[in-house]
Motif scaffolding. Structure first.
Motif, PDB file in Angstrom:
ATOM      1  N   ASN A 192       0.811  -1.218   0.000  1.00 15.57           N
ATOM      2  CA  ASN A 192       0.000   0.000   0.000  1.00 15.57           C
ATOM      3  C   ASN A 192       0.845   1.268   0.000  1.00 15.57           C
ATOM      4  O   ASN A 192       0.520   2.241   0.670  1.00 15.57           O
ATOM      5  N   VAL A 193       1.941   1.233  -0.726  1.00 15.80           N
ATOM      6  CA  VAL A 193       2.792   2.408  -0.862  1.00 15.80           C
ATOM      7  C   VAL A 193       2.161   3.304  -1.928  1.00 15.80           C
ATOM      8  O   VAL A 193       1.922   2.846  -3.047  1.00 15.80           O
ATOM      9  N   PRO A 194       1.870   4.552  -1.591  1.00 14.50           N
ATOM     10  CA  PRO A 194       1.255   5.419  -2.598  1.00 14.50           C
ATOM     11  C   PRO A 194       2.220   5.714  -3.742  1.00 14.50           C
ATOM     12  O   PRO A 194       3.413   5.885  -3.539  1.00 14.50           O
ATOM     13  N   ARG A 195       1.686   5.725  -4.946  1.00 12.94           N
ATOM     14  CA  ARG A 195       2.460   6.035  -6.134  1.00 12.94           C
ATOM     15  C   ARG A 195       1.834   7.262  -6.775  1.00 12.94           C
ATOM     16  O   ARG A 195       0.742   7.196  -7.312  1.00 12.94           O
ATOM     17  N   THR A 196       2.518   8.376  -6.702  1.00 15.37           N
ATOM     18  CA  THR A 196       2.021   9.629  -7.242  1.00 15.37           C
ATOM     19  C   THR A 196       2.428   9.753  -8.702  1.00 15.37           C
ATOM     20  O   THR A 196       3.610   9.642  -9.013  1.00 15.37           O
ATOM     21  N   PRO A 197       1.459   9.968  -9.597  1.00 19.37           N
ATOM     22  CA  PRO A 197       1.810  10.118 -11.013  1.00 19.37           C
ATOM     23  C   PRO A 197       2.759  11.293 -11.230  1.00 19.37           C
ATOM     24  O   PRO A 197       2.650  12.330 -10.583  1.00 19.37           O
ATOM     25  N   THR A 198       3.678  11.110 -12.170  1.00 22.09           N
ATOM     26  CA  THR A 198       4.673  12.144 -12.458  1.00 22.09           C
ATOM     27  C   THR A 198       4.278  13.017 -13.635  1.00 22.09           C
ATOM     28  O   THR A 198       4.837  14.090 -13.820  1.00 22.09           O
ATOM     29  N   GLY A 199       3.349  12.526 -14.461  1.00 28.70           N
ATOM     30  CA  GLY A 199       2.990  13.245 -15.675  1.00 28.70           C
ATOM     31  C   GLY A 199       3.751  12.733 -16.878  1.00 28.70           C
ATOM     32  O   GLY A 199       3.429  13.060 -18.011  1.00 28.70           O
ATOM     33  N   ASN A 200       4.766  11.914 -16.660  1.00 31.21           N
ATOM     34  CA  ASN A 200       5.517  11.303 -17.756  1.00 31.21           C
ATOM     35  C   ASN A 200       4.968   9.887 -17.935  1.00 31.21           C
ATOM     36  O   ASN A 200       5.098   9.054 -17.034  1.00 31.21           O
ATOM     37  N   PRO A 201       4.327   9.615 -19.087  1.00 29.02           N
ATOM     38  CA  PRO A 201       3.687   8.310 -19.260  1.00 29.02           C
ATOM     39  C   PRO A 201       4.616   7.117 -19.087  1.00 29.02           C
ATOM     40  O   PRO A 201       4.206   6.096 -18.523  1.00 29.02           O
ATOM     41  N   GLU A 202       5.850   7.221 -19.557  1.00 26.36           N
ATOM     42  CA  GLU A 202       6.786   6.102 -19.425  1.00 26.36           C
ATOM     43  C   GLU A 202       7.124   5.833 -17.961  1.00 26.36           C
ATOM     44  O   GLU A 202       7.164   4.694 -17.513  1.00 26.36           O
ATOM     45  N   VAL A 203       7.370   6.885 -17.218  1.00 24.75           N
ATOM     46  CA  VAL A 203       7.708   6.742 -15.795  1.00 24.75           C
ATOM     47  C   VAL A 203       6.492   6.259 -15.011  1.00 24.75           C
ATOM     48  O   VAL A 203       6.598   5.361 -14.169  1.00 24.75           O
ATOM     49  N   ASP A 204       5.329   6.823 -15.304  1.00 26.48           N
ATOM     50  CA  ASP A 204       4.114   6.423 -14.592  1.00 26.48           C
ATOM     51  C   ASP A 204       3.795   4.944 -14.824  1.00 26.48           C
ATOM     52  O   ASP A 204       3.358   4.246 -13.901  1.00 26.48           O
ATOM     53  N   ALA A 205       4.043   4.451 -16.034  1.00 30.52           N
ATOM     54  CA  ALA A 205       3.818   3.033 -16.315  1.00 30.52           C
ATOM     55  C   ALA A 205       4.737   2.159 -15.470  1.00 30.52           C
ATOM     56  O   ALA A 205       4.318   1.107 -14.962  1.00 30.52           O
ATOM     57  N   GLN A 206       5.972   2.593 -15.282  1.00 29.96           N
ATOM     58  CA  GLN A 206       6.911   1.829 -14.457  1.00 29.96           C
ATOM     59  C   GLN A 206       6.504   1.861 -12.988  1.00 29.96           C
ATOM     60  O   GLN A 206       6.614   0.857 -12.287  1.00 29.96           O
ATOM     61  N   LEU A 207       6.024   3.003 -12.524  1.00 25.06           N
ATOM     62  CA  LEU A 207       5.567   3.090 -11.135  1.00 25.06           C
ATOM     63  C   LEU A 207       4.380   2.161 -10.897  1.00 25.06           C
ATOM     64  O   LEU A 207       4.283   1.513  -9.858  1.00 25.06           O
ATOM     65  N   GLU A 208       3.479   2.097 -11.855  1.00 27.83           N
ATOM     66  CA  GLU A 208       2.337   1.188 -11.729  1.00 27.83           C
ATOM     67  C   GLU A 208       2.785  -0.267 -11.748  1.00 27.83           C
ATOM     68  O   GLU A 208       2.173  -1.119 -11.110  1.00 27.83           O
ATOM     69  N   ARG A 209       3.854  -0.555 -12.467  1.00 28.50           N
ATOM     70  CA  ARG A 209       4.392  -1.918 -12.525  1.00 28.50           C
ATOM     71  C   ARG A 209       4.833  -2.392 -11.144  1.00 28.50           C
ATOM     72  O   ARG A 209       4.785  -3.586 -10.843  1.00 28.50           O
ATOM     73  N   LEU A 210       5.220  -1.451 -10.292  1.00 27.44           N
ATOM     74  CA  LEU A 210       5.614  -1.828  -8.927  1.00 27.44           C
ATOM     75  C   LEU A 210       4.489  -2.519  -8.167  1.00 27.44           C
ATOM     76  O   LEU A 210       4.741  -3.323  -7.276  1.00 27.44           O
ATOM     77  N   ALA A 211       3.242  -2.217  -8.517  1.00 27.77           N
ATOM     78  CA  ALA A 211       2.099  -2.842  -7.842  1.00 27.77           C
ATOM     79  C   ALA A 211       2.087  -4.350  -8.056  1.00 27.77           C
ATOM     80  O   ALA A 211       1.511  -5.087  -7.253  1.00 27.77           O
ATOM     81  N   ASP A 212       2.727  -4.836  -9.112  1.00 23.87           N
ATOM     82  CA  ASP A 212       2.781  -6.274  -9.362  1.00 23.87           C
ATOM     83  C   ASP A 212       3.492  -7.010  -8.234  1.00 23.87           C
ATOM     84  O   ASP A 212       3.200  -8.179  -7.976  1.00 23.87           O
ATOM     85  N   ALA A 213       4.411  -6.351  -7.574  1.00 23.87           N
ATOM     86  CA  ALA A 213       5.148  -6.989  -6.480  1.00 23.87           C
ATOM     87  C   ALA A 213       4.246  -7.259  -5.279  1.00 23.87           C
ATOM     88  O   ALA A 213       4.531  -8.145  -4.480  1.00 23.87           O
ATOM     89  N   ASP A 214       3.141  -6.527  -5.167  1.00 21.93           N
ATOM     90  CA  ASP A 214       2.234  -6.708  -4.038  1.00 21.93           C
ATOM     91  C   ASP A 214       1.608  -8.097  -4.002  1.00 21.93           C
ATOM     92  O   ASP A 214       1.177  -8.560  -2.956  1.00 21.93           O
ATOM     93  N   HIS A 215       1.541  -8.753  -5.137  1.00 25.03           N
ATOM     94  CA  HIS A 215       0.863 -10.048  -5.208  1.00 25.03           C
ATOM     95  C   HIS A 215       1.832 -11.214  -5.340  1.00 25.03           C
ATOM     96  O   HIS A 215       1.411 -12.333  -5.585  1.00 25.03           O
ATOM     97  N   LEU A 216       3.107 -10.931  -5.170  1.00 23.32           N
ATOM     98  CA  LEU A 216       4.133 -11.963  -5.303  1.00 23.32           C
ATOM     99  C   LEU A 216       4.801 -12.244  -3.968  1.00 23.32           C
ATOM    100  O   LEU A 216       4.874 -11.365  -3.104  1.00 23.32           O
ATOM    101  N   ALA A 217       5.317 -13.438  -3.839  1.00 21.20           N
ATOM    102  CA  ALA A 217       6.144 -13.748  -2.673  1.00 21.20           C
ATOM    103  C   ALA A 217       7.426 -12.924  -2.784  1.00 21.20           C
ATOM    104  O   ALA A 217       7.779 -12.434  -3.859  1.00 21.20           O
TER     105      ALA A 217
END
Length: 89
Positions: free
Chosen positions: A25-50
């Motif tokens: 539940n770490v907040p991810r604040t959008p940066t306005g750069n689509p490439e960077v924001d996509a990578q930040l959203e990718r971090l959410a994938d770790a929430d469901h992994l061991a």
């Protein structure tokens, strides 16, 4: 056999498993750069992994952020200002 028998299994809550994946539940604040924001959203994938699956996600995100920064360096920028310094002999 009676139809009124309580269903004990259905009433029990699942046991807490401290080793199970849980969102950080770490907040991810959008940066306005689509490439960077996509990578930040990718971090959410770790929430469901061991935990042992986090490294792959982090390395992927790191690679994506590095590529986004490299792309910024490769874009042509405005021309450098001319020097108003005049060399006098």
């Amino acid at each position: 056999m009676s139809d009124a028998a309580p269903e004990t299994e259905a009433l029990q809550e699942p046991e807490y498993d401290p080793a199970a994946p849980a969102p950080l539940n770490v907040p991810r604040t959008p940066t306005g750069n689509p490439e960077v924001d996509a990578q930040l959203e990718r971090l959410a994938d770790a929430d469901h992994l061991a935990t042992d699956g986090h490294v792959e996600v982090y390395e992927d995100v790191h690679r994506g952020l590095r590529d986004a920064l490299t792309a910024l360096d490769a874009r042509p920028g405005p021309p450098a200002p001319s020097s108003s310094y005049e060399h006098r002999s």
